[in-house]
Enzyme design. Structure first.
Site, mmCIF file in Angstrom:
data_model
loop_
_atom_site.group_PDB
_atom_site.id
_atom_site.type_symbol
_atom_site.label_atom_id
_atom_site.label_comp_id
_atom_site.label_asym_id
_atom_site.label_seq_id
_atom_site.Cartn_x
_atom_site.Cartn_y
_atom_site.Cartn_z
ATOM 1 N N GLY A 39 70.892 91.480 67.569
ATOM 2 C CA GLY A 39 71.418 90.665 68.612
ATOM 3 C C GLY A 39 70.469 90.870 69.943
ATOM 4 N N THR A 41 69.397 92.711 73.602
ATOM 5 C CA THR A 41 70.040 92.336 75.102
ATOM 6 C C THR A 41 70.790 91.249 75.300
ATOM 7 O OG1 THR A 41 68.125 93.452 76.071
ATOM 8 C CG2 THR A 41 69.411 92.444 77.640
ATOM 9 N N GLY A 114 61.359 102.002 65.711
ATOM 10 C CA GLY A 114 60.117 101.573 65.130
ATOM 11 C C GLY A 114 58.959 102.064 66.140
ATOM 12 N N GLU A 203 70.430 91.008 99.434
ATOM 13 C CA GLU A 203 69.051 90.553 98.916
ATOM 14 C C GLU A 203 67.922 90.558 99.883
ATOM 15 O OE1 GLU A 203 67.538 89.043 96.180
ATOM 16 O OE2 GLU A 203 65.933 88.973 97.370
ATOM 17 N N GLY A 270 65.966 93.067 88.697
ATOM 18 C CA GLY A 270 64.875 92.838 88.132
ATOM 19 C C GLY A 270 65.015 93.836 86.646
ATOM 20 N N ARG A 271 64.244 93.383 85.778
ATOM 21 C CA ARG A 271 64.148 94.147 84.402
ATOM 22 C C ARG A 271 62.749 94.155 84.072
ATOM 23 N NH1 ARG A 271 68.927 93.795 81.256
ATOM 24 N NH2 ARG A 271 67.600 94.238 79.517
ATOM 25 N N HIS A 442 80.356 56.358 79.658
ATOM 26 C CA HIS A 442 81.215 56.247 80.912
ATOM 27 C C HIS A 442 82.613 56.515 80.453
ATOM 28 C CE1 HIS A 442 82.412 55.114 84.862
ATOM 29 N NE2 HIS A 442 83.581 54.584 84.209
HETATM 30 P P1 NAD Z 1 65.654 88.763 89.312
HETATM 31 O O1 NAD Z 1 64.157 88.943 89.549
HETATM 32 O O2 NAD Z 1 66.055 87.278 89.143
HETATM 33 O O3 NAD Z 1 66.421 89.268 90.971
HETATM 34 C C1 NAD Z 1 66.274 90.353 91.600
HETATM 35 C C2 NAD Z 1 66.571 90.165 93.084
HETATM 36 O O4 NAD Z 1 66.364 91.249 93.473
HETATM 37 C C3 NAD Z 1 65.021 89.455 93.517
HETATM 38 O O5 NAD Z 1 65.917 88.273 94.240
HETATM 39 C C4 NAD Z 1 64.583 90.423 94.557
HETATM 40 O O6 NAD Z 1 64.221 89.996 95.599
HETATM 41 C C5 NAD Z 1 65.878 91.333 94.636
HETATM 42 N N1 NAD Z 1 65.592 92.669 95.167
HETATM 43 C C6 NAD Z 1 64.503 93.565 94.593
HETATM 44 N N2 NAD Z 1 64.615 94.762 95.300
HETATM 45 C C7 NAD Z 1 65.461 94.612 96.064
HETATM 46 C C8 NAD Z 1 66.161 95.630 97.237
HETATM 47 N N3 NAD Z 1 65.717 96.959 97.139
HETATM 48 N N4 NAD Z 1 67.010 95.286 97.904
HETATM 49 C C9 NAD Z 1 67.407 93.969 97.826
HETATM 50 N N5 NAD Z 1 66.993 92.964 97.159
HETATM 51 C C10 NAD Z 1 66.178 93.543 96.115
HETATM 52 O O7 NAD Z 1 66.266 89.700 88.487
HETATM 53 P P2 NAD Z 1 67.731 89.739 87.850
HETATM 54 O O8 NAD Z 1 68.579 89.208 88.459
HETATM 55 O O9 NAD Z 1 67.984 91.335 87.708
HETATM 56 O O10 NAD Z 1 67.589 89.385 86.321
HETATM 57 C C11 NAD Z 1 66.530 89.987 85.568
HETATM 58 C C12 NAD Z 1 66.069 89.173 84.451
HETATM 59 O O11 NAD Z 1 67.161 88.682 83.369
HETATM 60 C C13 NAD Z 1 65.543 87.768 85.157
HETATM 61 O O12 NAD Z 1 64.274 87.611 84.832
HETATM 62 C C14 NAD Z 1 66.423 86.774 84.874
HETATM 63 O O13 NAD Z 1 65.843 85.647 84.441
HETATM 64 C C15 NAD Z 1 66.985 87.277 83.442
HETATM 65 N N6 NAD Z 1 68.338 86.649 83.033
HETATM 66 C C16 NAD Z 1 68.508 85.394 83.083
HETATM 67 C C17 NAD Z 1 69.874 84.928 83.060
HETATM 68 C C18 NAD Z 1 70.158 83.634 82.835
HETATM 69 O O14 NAD Z 1 69.224 83.059 82.245
HETATM 70 N N7 NAD Z 1 71.195 82.833 83.019
HETATM 71 C C19 NAD Z 1 70.996 85.764 83.424
HETATM 72 C C20 NAD Z 1 70.544 87.268 83.682
HETATM 73 C C21 NAD Z 1 69.384 87.640 83.751
#
Ligand code: NAD
Length: 455
Positions: A39, A41, A114, A203, A270-271, A442
C-alpha cells in the site's frame, strides 16, 4: 518456485502494486518487492490515514454545527486513541484487500528490500538478513518518497515531526505549528483545528497552495482563518528552540521578527524521492536532484529499467503513480495505453474541497494559449445551500475560439469527485456546449457543472 520473472517491481505503493496487477493481467510473470507494508505511502502514511483522521475531524465539525439544522447535541469529545483505531482498522482492511488482489493475480510478493544489481538481476534482502536473487526481463522502480526536512536550527528537537509521526499522535496537541502551507500543511491544519488544537501555519511563499490557481490558495486561507487558524505567509523560519510550552519558533514576516510557541511542530515542506540502497553501482540510471529521470514511457536511461510515481519526481500523487505504472507496463509489451498520464487531477481535502485539472488561466497565458474563464459561485446551488456549505466556486478554462475545455478549478463540496467530469471533458476535447448538453440531477452539487459551462 521459479525466481525468473518477466517483471520485477520494487515498491508496493499504488504505483507498484497496480502496475504489478496490470502486468499480470497482460500475462507477465511478475514479482513485487516491498520492504515495509503493501500500500506504500498512500495507504500507510499518506492519503488513506489522513483522510481517515479527516473523516473523524469533519464529523466533529458537523456535530458542532448540527444546531443550525435543528439537532441539539453537546460539544463532541475527541478520543484520539479511538480515532487512531479507526484509522488503523481502515489501513488493515485495505492491506488485506491488496494482498488478496495480488494473490488472485498470481503476483509473487517478496517482503524485503530490493536492490537493482543489473538490468536483469534484482536482489531481495529480508529483515532477517537473508538474500535472494531474482532474474528478470524488466524492472519497474516504484519506491516512492520520504518527507523532506529543512536545515533549520532545532529541527531535530523532540516534538518536531513529519507527517509520518503526526499521523500516529495519540493525544491531541494543545497547539500545533505547521511549517509549510502546501497540501500536507493545509490538510493537517484542517484536521487538528477541528480536533480543537490551536493551529498556526508559517509558509515561506506569499500564498498557501502556491502551485495551484491563486484563487484556490486565497480561498483556503480565508476559510482556515475564519475557523481560527493563524496564518503567516511570506514568512521565513529562523530557528526552533525548546520552551516550557514545547517549542518556540522564531520567524521573519515582512522583515519583522515574530515568535510563536506550540506544543508540537509539523514540518511539511515537501517530499523527496526515495532511492537509498536501491542500486548496486555501476547499475545506476541518470538522476537529477535525487529523482530518477525517465522518458515519456517512464523508461530510465538504462533500457529495461522503468521508474514511476514519486521516485521520478514528475507528480507526487498516488493516482499519477498508478497511471504511470499502467502506461509503463503496456509500454513494455509494445502497446500504448490510451490514458493521458500527465492529465492528472490535483485534490486537496480541505472543507470545502479543492480540485484542479488541466490548465489554469495564467498557465495557459504563459504558454501563449488564448483562453477565457467562466466562474460561478455556489450560493445559488440548492444542495450547497440546504446542507449549509461554505461559499465556494467553480471555474472553467476554455479556448477562446473553439470553446474546447482545457482546465477547471473547483472549490466546493464534493469538488474531488466532480473534478473527474472535467478530466474526462479535457481528455475527450469536449466544448462547453457539449458539456452543457448533459442533463444533471436536481438537486445535486453537480448542477454547478451545468451552470459553469453555460456562458
Ligand atoms: P508541498 O510542496 O505541497 O508544500 C510545501 C510547502 O512548504 C511549500 O508551499 C513551500 O513553499 C513551503 N516551505 C518550504 N520550506 C519552507 C520553510 N523553511 N518555511 C516555511 N515554508 C516552507 O509539499 P507537502 O505539503 O509537504 O506535500 C508533499 C507532496 O505530497 C506534495 O507533492 C503533495 O502533492 C503530496 N500530497 C498530496 C496530497 C493530496 O493529493 N491531497 C496530500 C498530501 C500530500
Amino acid at each position: 518456485m521459479s525466481t525468473c520473472f518477466d517483471l520485477v517491481v520494487i515498491g508496493a505503493g499504488p504505483g507498484g502494486y497496480e502496475a504489478a496487477l496490470e502486468a499480470a493481467k497482460l500475462g507477465m510473470h511478475t514479482a513485487l518487492i516491498e520492504k515495509t507494508a503493501v500500500g506504500g505511502t498512500c495507504l500507510n502514511r499518506g492519503c488513506i490515514p489522513t483522510k481517515a483522521l479527516m473523516h473523524s475531524a469533519e464529523l466533529a465539525a458537523k456535530i458542532r454545527g448540527a444546531k443550525e439544522f435543528g439537532i441539539r447535541v453537546q460539544e463532541p469529545e475527541i478520543d484520539l486513541k479511538a480515532v487512531q483505531e479507526h484509522k488503523e482498522n481502515t489501513i488493515a482492511a485495505l492491506q488485506k484487500g491488496i494482498r488478496s488482489l495480488l494473490k488472485g493475480a498470481k503476483v509473487t510478493l517478496y517482503e524485503g528490500k530490493g536492490k537493482v544489481c543489473s538490468p536483469k538481476l534484482v536482489e531481495v534482502t529480508t529483515e532477517e538478513g537473508e538474500t535472494l536473487e531474482l532474474e528478470t526481463e524488466k524492472i519497474l522502480l516504484a519506491t516512492g518518497s520520504v518527507p523532506s526536512l529543512v536545515p533549520i536550527p532545532g529541527i531535530d528537537l523532540p516534538g518536531v515531526m513529519t507527517s509520518d509521526e503526526m499521523l500516529n499522535l495519540e493525544e491531541k496537541p494543545e497547539s500545533l505549528l505547521i511549517i509549510g502551507g502546501g497540501v500536507i500543511g493545509v490538510e493537517f491544519a484542517g484536521i487538528y483545528q477541528a480536533f480543537g488544537s490551536k493551529v498556526t501555519i508559517v509558509e515561506a511563499l506569499p500564498s498557501l497552495l502556491a502551485n495551484m490557481d491563486k484563487e484556490l490558495g486565497q480561498s483556503v486561507k480565508m476559510s482556515l482563518k475564519k475557523k481560527g487558524v493563524d496564518i503567516h505567509t511570506g514568512a521565513r523560519v529562523e530557528k526552533l528552540e525548546a520552551c516550557e510550552q514545547g517549542i518556540r519558533c522564531t520567524f521573519t514576516e515582512k522583515e519583522e521578527t515574530q515568535v510563536c510557541e506550540a506544543s508540537k511542530v509539523l514540518v511539511a515542506v515537501g517530499r523527496r524521492p526515495f532511492t537509498e540502497g536501491l542500486f548496486e553501482e555501476p547499475c545506476m540510471p541518470v538522476m537529477e536532484r535525487g529523482r530518477i529521470c525517465v522518458d515519456e514511457e517512464f523508461q530510465t536511461s538504462i533500457p529495461g529499467i522503468y521508474a514511476i510515481g514519486d521516485v521520478n519526481g514528475l507528480l507526487q500523487l498516488a493516482h499519477a503513480a498508478t497511471a504511470q505504472g499502467i502506461r509503463a507496463v503496456h509500454g513494455m509489451k509494445g502497446e500504448k495505453h490510451p490514458s493521458e498520464p500527465m492529465l492528472i487531477p490535483s485534490c486537496v481535502y480541505t472543507d470545502p474541497e479543492v480540485a484542479s485539472v488541466g490548465l489554469t488561466a495564467s498557465a495557459a497565458q504563459e504558454q501563449g494559449i488564448s483562453v477565457k474563464t467562466h466562474k460561478i459561485v455556489s450560493s445559488s446551488n440548492g444542495k450547497s445551500v440546504l446542507s449549509g456549505q461554505e461559499r465556494g466556486f467553480m471555474k472553467v478554462v476554455y479556448l477562446e475560439d473553439s470553446h474546447v475545455i482545457v482546465g477547471a478549478q473547483l472549490y466546493c463540496a464534493r469538488a474531488t469527485d466532480m473534478i473527474s467530469e472535467f478530466a474526462e471533458a479535457i481528455l475527450q476535447k469536449m466544448t462547453l456546449e457539449e458539456m452543457a448538453a448533459v442533463i444533471r440531477p436536481h438537486p445535486s452539487f453537480s448542477e454547478m457543472i451545468t451552470d459553469v459551462v453555460k456562458i
